[in-house]
Every structure is written in structure tokens, then in C-alpha cells.
Design an enzyme around this catalytic site. Sequence first.
Site, PDB file in Angstrom:
ATOM      1  N   HIS A  24       0.839  -1.200   0.000  1.00  0.00           N
ATOM      2  CA  HIS A  24       0.000   0.000   0.000  1.00  0.00           C
ATOM      3  C   HIS A  24       0.876   1.253   0.000  1.00  0.00           C
ATOM      4  O   HIS A  24       0.459   2.320  -0.453  1.00  0.00           O
ATOM      5  CB  HIS A  24      -0.896   0.030   1.247  1.00  0.00           C
ATOM      6  N   ASP A  63      -4.950  -5.847  -7.917  1.00  0.00           N
ATOM      7  CA  ASP A  63      -5.101  -5.167  -6.642  1.00  0.00           C
ATOM      8  C   ASP A  63      -5.265  -3.684  -6.971  1.00  0.00           C
ATOM      9  O   ASP A  63      -5.118  -3.270  -8.123  1.00  0.00           O
ATOM     10  CB  ASP A  63      -3.879  -5.423  -5.752  1.00  0.00           C
TER      11      ASP A  63
END
Length: 371
Positions: A224, A294
Site C-alpha cells: 500500500h 489489486d
Amino acid sequence: MFRLLLISLLSLLITNPSFSQTLSAEKDVSLDEKIGQMLLAGFRGTTLADTNHIVRDIKKYHLGGIILFDYDVPSKSSERNIQSPRQLKRLISDLKQLSDIPLIISIDQEGGKVARLKSSMGFPEIKSAEYLGQVDNIDSTRFYAQKMGQTLANLGINMNFAPVVDLNTNPDNPVIGGLERSFSADPQTVVQHASIYIKTLNKHGIWSVLKHFPGHGSSKKDSHLGVVDVTETWSKKELIPYRKLINRDLGDAIMTAHIFNRNIDPDYPATLSKPTITGLLRNELNYNGVVISDDLMMGAIRNEYGLKTTIKKAVNAGVDILVFANNSIYDPDIVPKAHKIIKELLDAGEINRNQIERSYNRIMELKRQDE
């Protein structure tokens, strides 16, 4: 004569569903629609009136799916999409009515620390994968999978980004082991419990998504935030759950990981890597289903590549659905931007039209199960 022909045609449509499906399949589908089905996005709002773009994205850009969150990271606020079971069910119902094509309503409801549907909001508590793997009792896993499936189905959610099939090879991994998201370091244990989850979710009409291909369990960093290199830590053992589940025809889609492994691709992370997705996943593991990225707005991708390069590499790598979760940064115009970029890349010959067709066909084959 015409009346008799019309009656015969109506009779054929009623008595022969495959004939009706053939007619439907022959209906011209625009390029705009096909591109839109390849996009899945997040948004702010607990009712349709709260958002000024998701309605536009679905109706104008034929957005194929949405993802729901309980917390808005950019604003550090709990005001996002989820307040209560009743509110969420209404929001999902309203969203579905905007699209003629079945809309993917997705969520990350893994259990434990990764649960968008929290008990504090009135939803049932689900134990983490790590807990279930340690208990290692199939009845316990089935119990929680059943509870999860019933909850999602009652709300109208049809896709869960679960189960995680990463191996817990690094318990200190901040994004997998550290959050108790893996069933086990043992591939057989992961396969056993993941299989129960997939079958149980499917019984409730929920599509399951295996993640994060080709394996995120050995990483030492959080994708992330930035680039995650697993070249020195990843092993082929991490492919075992995918190989076994694919061979058993389990798992409705597979999500890519934003991890870099120079042993597979010396240039790009898995999500943007043709050797990883087309070469390893499709050709070597013989996977023919939907591949979902993702979140393409996560730091590992956003900080390294421009939006155009990201989309071009992902599509050419073999990704079918591009996820823009709008929960690392927030861009209300990300769907029209991505839609426009894909069309420009097609016009420039930098994306092959056949790739769009293949992705659209895979997506629609999945969605036909929801009709």
C-alpha cells in the site's frame, strides 16, 4: 402468416432458453461498454444522493463493478459507504438498479482485522484466517464461512475479495502475517480451509477471489505504501495453493499482487507483468478465469508509474478487471480518465483489441452466473 411466425418465435424463446441467450449474445455491444466492464471503482457515500460521480460512472461509462469500504483513508474518516445492515442493503439495491448488466458489488470481508462489515455496526463477527488455520477444524471454518456467506448474500454483495491464499512464511509481514490474514505457512492447510470458504460462499451466490498472486506472504513491506521486492524471499511453494485450487476449479477470480520478483520479471511488479500473469498464471498454471488487479492507486504502483503506463502494462499483462479503489488517494474522475486512456491506447495500437474482447468475455461469463 406474420402472427403465426411471431407466436412461433415467442414459443421458442420460452421453451428454449439457449435460443434466447443466443439472441442476446448477438446483440451489438459497444466498445465503451466493454471497456467499462473492465473497471471497478470505489466511491464516497452511504446513499446515492451522497455521491456525485458513481451514478455517472455506472450509467455513462458502463462501470462494471464497485468496491465498498467502512473507512475512508484519505480523509481519515469513518464516513465512507457502510453504517448499518439496513443502510448498506438499500445502497446496494439502488446501485444495482442503475445498470442493465449485473454489477459487481465487491468487498474485502476476510474476517479478523480485515473486515469492512464490523460487529460494532451490527454485522456478525468473523474470525481471522490465522485463527481458523490454527484451530484447523473444518467445522469451525465452515461455520464462519456460512455466517459470512449469509451476511453478504442478504446485503446483495456478490463478490468477496477472499480467501487469502498467501502462505504465512513471514509472520512479521506487516500486511499479511501481521494482520492474521493467512491460514497457515503450510500449503495443504491453506488449500483445505480456502476450499471450504470458496464452496460455502458459492452456495450463497458469492464469487470468491483468491489473493494475492503469485504470493505476498514472504514480503517484508506493505505494498500500500511502496515497492515490495520479494526476489530473495519468495519461493515456488507459494504457487501450490493456486495450482491445487485451479485444478479443482475453485475460485471465481484471482487478484494480483503489487510485488516485484526479478526471478519472474526483471522489470515490472506482478500486476503489470506479462510473464507473471500470462506466462505463469495462464500458461503454466492453466488458469482461464477472471484476473483482477489489486488497487492500482496503491503506493507500490502510483508512486512508480503514471496512470497511462499502469493501465497499458496491466491490460497487456492479462489483467481483466482494473481496480481503482479510491481509498489511498481520492479521484472522483478516475473512471472517466481510465476509460479514456484505454480508448486512446487502442487507437494508438498500444493495446490489442483482442485483449479487450477476451477480458470482456471472461467477465461476462462470470456475470452470467448472477442472472
